[in-house]
Design a protein around this motif. Structure first.
Motif, PDB file in Angstrom:
ATOM      1  N   HIS A 131       0.851  -1.236  -0.165  1.00  0.00           N
ATOM      2  CA  HIS A 131      -0.114   0.117  -0.082  1.00  0.00           C
ATOM      3  C   HIS A 131       1.009   1.087   0.079  1.00  0.00           C
ATOM      4  N   LYS A 132       1.784   1.142   0.932  1.00  0.00           N
ATOM      5  CA  LYS A 132       2.771   2.548   0.853  1.00  0.00           C
ATOM      6  C   LYS A 132       3.412   2.688  -0.165  1.00  0.00           C
ATOM      7  N   GLU A 133       4.174   1.571  -0.729  1.00  0.00           N
ATOM      8  CA  GLU A 133       5.201   1.745  -1.888  1.00  0.00           C
ATOM      9  C   GLU A 133       4.750   1.500  -3.355  1.00  0.00           C
ATOM     10  N   LEU A 134       3.788   0.732  -3.551  1.00  0.00           N
ATOM     11  CA  LEU A 134       3.237   0.285  -4.799  1.00  0.00           C
ATOM     12  C   LEU A 134       1.888   0.885  -5.068  1.00  0.00           C
ATOM     13  N   GLY A 135       1.438   1.719  -4.373  1.00  0.00           N
ATOM     14  CA  GLY A 135       0.057   2.238  -4.446  1.00  0.00           C
ATOM     15  C   GLY A 135      -1.249   1.431  -4.405  1.00  0.00           C
ATOM     16  N   GLY A 136      -0.726   0.251  -3.769  1.00  0.00           N
ATOM     17  CA  GLY A 136      -1.796  -0.793  -3.387  1.00  0.00           C
ATOM     18  C   GLY A 136      -1.821  -2.062  -4.217  1.00  0.00           C
ATOM     19  N   LYS A 137      -0.915  -2.108  -5.268  1.00  0.00           N
ATOM     20  CA  LYS A 137      -1.040  -3.318  -6.182  1.00  0.00           C
ATOM     21  C   LYS A 137       0.441  -3.709  -6.305  1.00  0.00           C
ATOM     22  N   ALA A 138       0.778  -4.734  -6.203  1.00  0.00           N
ATOM     23  CA  ALA A 138       2.213  -5.359  -6.585  1.00  0.00           C
ATOM     24  C   ALA A 138       2.159  -5.594  -8.006  1.00  0.00           C
ATOM     25  N   ALA A 139       2.856  -5.607  -9.171  1.00  0.00           N
ATOM     26  CA  ALA A 139       2.787  -6.253 -10.488  1.00  0.00           C
ATOM     27  C   ALA A 139       2.315  -7.691 -10.393  1.00  0.00           C
ATOM     28  N   GLU A 140       3.174  -8.581  -9.542  1.00  0.00           N
ATOM     29  CA  GLU A 140       2.973  -9.853  -9.381  1.00  0.00           C
ATOM     30  C   GLU A 140       3.583 -10.564  -7.953  1.00  0.00           C
ATOM     31  N   ALA A 166      -2.279  -7.818  -5.758  1.00  0.00           N
ATOM     32  CA  ALA A 166      -1.130  -7.941  -6.909  1.00  0.00           C
ATOM     33  C   ALA A 166      -2.213  -8.021  -8.419  1.00  0.00           C
ATOM     34  N   GLU A 167      -1.469  -7.636  -9.370  1.00  0.00           N
ATOM     35  CA  GLU A 167      -2.054  -7.863 -10.689  1.00  0.00           C
ATOM     36  C   GLU A 167      -2.054  -9.209 -10.883  1.00  0.00           C
ATOM     37  N   ARG A 168      -1.074  -9.813 -10.792  1.00  0.00           N
ATOM     38  CA  ARG A 168      -1.006 -11.405 -11.243  1.00  0.00           C
ATOM     39  C   ARG A 168      -0.849 -12.065  -9.990  1.00  0.00           C
ATOM     40  N   VAL A 169      -1.366 -13.228  -9.558  1.00  0.00           N
ATOM     41  CA  VAL A 169      -0.600 -14.054  -8.481  1.00  0.00           C
ATOM     42  C   VAL A 169      -0.350 -15.471  -9.334  1.00  0.00           C
ATOM     43  N   THR A 170       0.970 -15.703  -9.148  1.00  0.00           N
ATOM     44  CA  THR A 170       1.398 -16.884  -9.909  1.00  0.00           C
ATOM     45  C   THR A 170       1.888 -18.087  -8.954  1.00  0.00           C
ATOM     46  N   ARG A 171       2.349 -19.319  -9.692  1.00  0.00           N
ATOM     47  CA  ARG A 171       2.903 -20.111  -8.382  1.00  0.00           C
ATOM     48  C   ARG A 171       4.125 -20.686  -9.540  1.00  0.00           C
TER      49      ARG A 171
END
Lengths: 198, 198
Positions: A131-140, A166-171
């Motif tokens: 929230h603080k550093e990436l405006g609420g969403k990580a890229a992945e 996150a925009e994408r959740v991967t494994r």
């Protein structure tokens, strides 16, 4: 029967992981066969672990006098890509593949795919960073847990926490043999697992 | 990639017996997860091994401030019966059977059934003890080496040194499974091996 310092060593080392009573006893007699200088260096190596603590950002290990671990300090590592691993040794194995551009969160080990209090705190910490550093969403966010039934349970438990972050959740791709452990995979398998993530 | 004190610990512990690089790494991260008091106790346990050295009589371990080890100091142990073992851990296993009335000589490990310089020195030391204290002949010398081809070779190498020093030279009974190691035998097997010596 044994002198107290020796029995004490065996008692303490028997309780450590990857050492049973017999290994601890062997280790003790081996250490006693070393010259004093070498034995001194072994003792010092244990003592110097006290110079280390956890990175407040990713919970990996760092030197106490440093603010962050080497990975979190590295400006070339992309803060928008985050791999969640269970153990420090998993991070070390993934790093040795040398292809991961992002950062980490060490989740800590769980009881059979269930999130404990400590793990939930670390996830909250991750959420507040995002929230603080990436405006609420990580890229992945990559959930780097092994493709075992335990890992799948954990993935399900994690999903509601992570999906909004996150925009994408991967494994990791299924290059890692089912039932295997991340820390036992060879570097090539880990490279393929990172490249084939989806 | 890892902080220097951690890499140093892993380098040093990887070289110890019963630990490879992966076990050393796991051990390191486990130690880092301990509270400072517990980690301090582990370090102290290693440091306190420096209070120990070898018994000048049998070459087992003793506290530096003591003249002899507990077995050699014990007046109830029969000095006329001497068991020759290769390793300290073999002595510990034989002692746990609780039926051996005599004392020991730790020979030290050999290269494939061949006596090295260190071992020959210890045998000379045994000979001089037997001359000084037992008038030139012990009642019995038990060669407590495993019944492997290596042990048989060693027994043959030892025999000319030992035969003049004792009324009887015996070996452990074949209660110990062929190819097995003394330190892995259970107490009952060791009891039988001691009782059935011939």
């Amino acid at each position: 029967m044994l002198p107290r310092p020796l029995q004490n060593f065996i008692d303490i080392f028997s309780r450590l992981p990857s050492l049973g009573p017999r290994q601890a006893r062997r280790l003790a007699f081996h250490l006693l066969s070393l010259d004093e200088g070498t034995l001194g260096r072994v003792g010092k190596a244990v003592g110097e672990l006290q110079k280390l603590d956890r990175c407040p950002r990713c919970f990996f290990v760092k030197e106490k006098e440093e603010k962050l671990c080497r990975i979190c300090r590295n400006p070339k590592r992309d803060p928008r890509i985050i791999a969640i691993v269970m153990k420090e040794t998993d991070l070390v194995s993934l790093e040795s593949a040398g292809t991961f551009p992002g950062r980490y969160l060490i989740l800590g080990e769980s009881r059979i795919g269930e999130l404990g209090t400590g793990q939930k705190l670390r996830l909250k910490h991750l959420a507040s960073l995002i929230h603080k550093e990436l405006g609420g969403k990580a890229a992945e966010i990559i959930v780097a847990v092994p493709p075992s039934s335990e890992g799948r349970l954990l993935m399900e438990e994690l999903h509601p926490f992570i999906a909004p972050l996150a925009e994408r959740v991967t494994r990791l791709a299924h290059g890692i043999p089912t039932g295997g452990e991340i820390e036992f995979a060879d570097e090539e398998t880990l490279k393929n697992a990172l490249l084939g993530r989806r």
